[in-house]
Design a protein around this motif. Sequence first.
Motif, PDB file in Angstrom:
ATOM      1  N   ALA A   1      45.117  29.361 -32.600  1.00 20.10           N
ATOM      2  CA  ALA A   1      44.459  30.098 -33.678  1.00 20.10           C
ATOM      3  C   ALA A   1      43.050  29.566 -33.942  1.00 20.10           C
ATOM      4  N   ALA A   2      42.877  28.251 -33.830  1.00 18.32           N
ATOM      5  CA  ALA A   2      41.562  27.654 -34.077  1.00 18.32           C
ATOM      6  C   ALA A   2      40.545  28.137 -33.047  1.00 18.32           C
ATOM      7  N   VAL A   3      40.925  28.149 -31.765  1.00 18.15           N
ATOM      8  CA  VAL A   3      39.992  28.607 -30.737  1.00 18.15           C
ATOM      9  C   VAL A   3      39.753  30.103 -30.870  1.00 18.15           C
ATOM     10  N   ALA A   4      40.788  30.856 -31.230  1.00 21.01           N
ATOM     11  CA  ALA A   4      40.610  32.293 -31.447  1.00 21.01           C
ATOM     12  C   ALA A   4      39.618  32.551 -32.571  1.00 21.01           C
ATOM     13  N   ALA A   5      39.708  31.753 -33.641  1.00 27.27           N
ATOM     14  CA  ALA A   5      38.778  31.909 -34.760  1.00 27.27           C
ATOM     15  C   ALA A   5      37.347  31.598 -34.331  1.00 27.27           C
ATOM     16  N   LEU A   6      37.182  30.517 -33.560  1.00 28.47           N
ATOM     17  CA  LEU A   6      35.851  30.195 -33.038  1.00 28.47           C
ATOM     18  C   LEU A   6      35.337  31.297 -32.137  1.00 28.47           C
ATOM     19  N   ASN A   7      36.233  31.851 -31.328  1.00 30.85           N
ATOM     20  CA  ASN A   7      35.856  32.894 -30.385  1.00 30.85           C
ATOM     21  C   ASN A   7      35.321  34.117 -31.107  1.00 30.85           C
ATOM     22  N   HIS A   8      35.904  34.413 -32.267  1.00 33.69           N
ATOM     23  CA  HIS A   8      35.476  35.590 -33.018  1.00 33.69           C
ATOM     24  C   HIS A   8      34.293  35.299 -33.936  1.00 33.69           C
ATOM     25  N   ALA A   9      34.166  34.050 -34.377  1.00 34.72           N
ATOM     26  CA  ALA A   9      33.124  33.723 -35.350  1.00 34.72           C
ATOM     27  C   ALA A   9      31.789  33.398 -34.708  1.00 34.72           C
ATOM     28  N   LEU A  10      31.823  32.685 -33.560  1.00 33.97           N
ATOM     29  CA  LEU A  10      30.578  32.241 -32.945  1.00 33.97           C
ATOM     30  C   LEU A  10      30.064  33.272 -31.951  1.00 33.97           C
ATOM     31  N   PRO A  11      28.785  33.605 -32.017  1.00 36.40           N
ATOM     32  CA  PRO A  11      28.222  34.518 -31.011  1.00 36.40           C
ATOM     33  C   PRO A  11      28.163  33.830 -29.656  1.00 36.40           C
ATOM     34  N   HIS A  12      28.670  34.500 -28.641  1.00 29.21           N
ATOM     35  CA  HIS A  12      28.631  33.951 -27.299  1.00 29.21           C
ATOM     36  C   HIS A  12      28.717  35.087 -26.297  1.00 29.21           C
ATOM     37  N   GLU A  13      28.611  34.761 -25.032  1.00 23.90           N
ATOM     38  CA  GLU A  13      28.587  35.801 -24.010  1.00 23.90           C
ATOM     39  C   GLU A  13      29.397  35.371 -22.799  1.00 23.90           C
ATOM     40  N   HIS A  14      30.220  36.291 -22.314  1.00 30.06           N
ATOM     41  CA  HIS A  14      31.000  36.049 -21.108  1.00 30.06           C
ATOM     42  C   HIS A  14      30.227  36.530 -19.884  1.00 30.06           C
ATOM     43  N   PHE A  15      30.601  35.980 -18.731  1.00 27.91           N
ATOM     44  CA  PHE A  15      29.849  36.278 -17.519  1.00 27.91           C
ATOM     45  C   PHE A  15      29.958  37.742 -17.116  1.00 27.91           C
ATOM     46  N   GLN A  16      31.093  38.374 -17.379  1.00 25.37           N
ATOM     47  CA  GLN A  16      31.281  39.747 -16.937  1.00 25.37           C
ATOM     48  C   GLN A  16      31.358  40.744 -18.082  1.00 25.37           C
ATOM     49  N   THR A  17      32.048  40.385 -19.181  1.00 29.75           N
ATOM     50  CA  THR A  17      32.277  41.357 -20.244  1.00 29.75           C
ATOM     51  C   THR A  17      31.164  41.404 -21.275  1.00 29.75           C
ATOM     52  N   GLY A  18      30.247  40.451 -21.252  1.00 24.59           N
ATOM     53  CA  GLY A  18      29.096  40.509 -22.147  1.00 24.59           C
ATOM     54  C   GLY A  18      29.330  39.840 -23.485  1.00 24.59           C
ATOM     55  N   PRO A  19      28.539  40.241 -24.511  1.00 26.03           N
ATOM     56  CA  PRO A  19      28.536  39.544 -25.798  1.00 26.03           C
ATOM     57  C   PRO A  19      29.844  39.699 -26.563  1.00 26.03           C
ATOM     58  N   GLU A  20      30.172  38.642 -27.334  1.00 23.54           N
ATOM     59  CA  GLU A  20      31.290  38.660 -28.266  1.00 23.54           C
ATOM     60  C   GLU A  20      30.901  37.849 -29.491  1.00 23.54           C
ATOM     61  N   GLY A  21      31.747  37.931 -30.535  1.00 25.68           N
ATOM     62  CA  GLY A  21      31.502  37.153 -31.741  1.00 25.68           C
ATOM     63  C   GLY A  21      30.593  37.887 -32.707  1.00 25.68           C
ATOM     64  N   SER A  22      30.158  37.160 -33.734  1.00 20.71           N
ATOM     65  CA  SER A  22      29.357  37.763 -34.795  1.00 20.71           C
ATOM     66  C   SER A  22      27.893  37.864 -34.398  1.00 20.71           C
ATOM     67  N   ASP A  23      27.365  39.084 -34.385  1.00 23.40           N
ATOM     68  CA  ASP A  23      25.956  39.359 -34.111  1.00 23.40           C
ATOM     69  C   ASP A  23      25.421  38.585 -32.914  1.00 23.40           C
ATOM     70  N   PRO A  24      25.986  38.807 -31.711  1.00 23.54           N
ATOM     71  CA  PRO A  24      25.543  38.042 -30.551  1.00 23.54           C
ATOM     72  C   PRO A  24      24.139  38.398 -30.096  1.00 23.54           C
ATOM     73  N   HIS A  25      23.600  39.525 -30.564  1.00 25.53           N
ATOM     74  CA  HIS A  25      22.284  39.951 -30.089  1.00 25.53           C
ATOM     75  C   HIS A  25      21.144  39.174 -30.746  1.00 25.53           C
ATOM     76  N   GLY A  26      21.476  38.334 -31.730  1.00 26.64           N
ATOM     77  CA  GLY A  26      20.429  37.588 -32.412  1.00 26.64           C
ATOM     78  C   GLY A  26      20.028  36.305 -31.709  1.00 26.64           C
ATOM     79  N   LEU A  27      20.709  35.930 -30.627  1.00 20.92           N
ATOM     80  CA  LEU A  27      20.412  34.691 -29.911  1.00 20.92           C
ATOM     81  C   LEU A  27      19.988  34.993 -28.486  1.00 20.92           C
ATOM     82  N   ALA A  28      19.192  34.078 -27.934  1.00 18.87           N
ATOM     83  CA  ALA A  28      18.792  34.228 -26.541  1.00 18.87           C
ATOM     84  C   ALA A  28      20.014  34.098 -25.637  1.00 18.87           C
TER      85      ALA A  28
END
Length: 241
Positions: free
Chosen positions: A70-97
């Motif tokens: 659950a902790a990693v799932a929460a981080l996965n949804h809360a932190l903006p990040h990007e996967h190699f194939q599926t693209g951006p995830e998390g909160s407002d991922p377009h705001g970061l380089a």
Amino acid sequence: MTALGALPVLFGRAMSRRSGDMLLGFAAGVMLSASYFSLILPGLGAAEGLYGSVAVAAGIAAIGIALGAAAVAALNHALPHEHFQTGPEGSDPHGLARIWLFVIAITIHNFPEGMAVGIGFGGGDLSNGFSLATGIGLQNAPEGLAVAVALMSQGYGRGRAFTIAALTGLIEPLGGLLGVWLIHVSVHILPIGLTFAAGAMLYIISHEIIPETHRKGNQERATAGFIVGLILMMVLDVTLG
């Protein structure tokens, strides 16, 4: 080991997608084996020793695994990040380089691994700590290479891809320090800490690594790498621990 794994991108040819998926499958196998042999089973043993009940030990392990996932799932949804194939995830991922999106994604993966090693040593069983450190180190080598190659595929130069891949490994010692500190706060944290780290790694295996290795039709190679990694880590744990 992350940096060593990324070294070939400075000198060799670009790694094929098939080889990359096989190495990621290897990493998943190592993590799965480490989760059970080096974290869940010692966690069950520690809980039974503390409370004198198999049923209580099983309940504590179940809670720890669920909390870790659950902790990693929460981080996965809360932190903006990007996967190699599926693209951006998390909160407002377009705001970061894009470079930081990749760094955050790998940080999410590496922190629980470092915490697992710290908990393994912090529990006082050095053989368990060494087997965990060895296994996690082995799987970090192909992970470092896979990260560097993936970054190169996104247009980064060899030197920059290597540097970023190497730097992602620095989060693991921080996770290790947290794991050691938690164990020394109270002996009762040991079983929940071990299983928490296992749950975090199990979530990463299922949610991140295995789907990544199956997207391009390389599931047979990825599965072969997975089995090899699982067996290798099992042998390491049995012989070292």
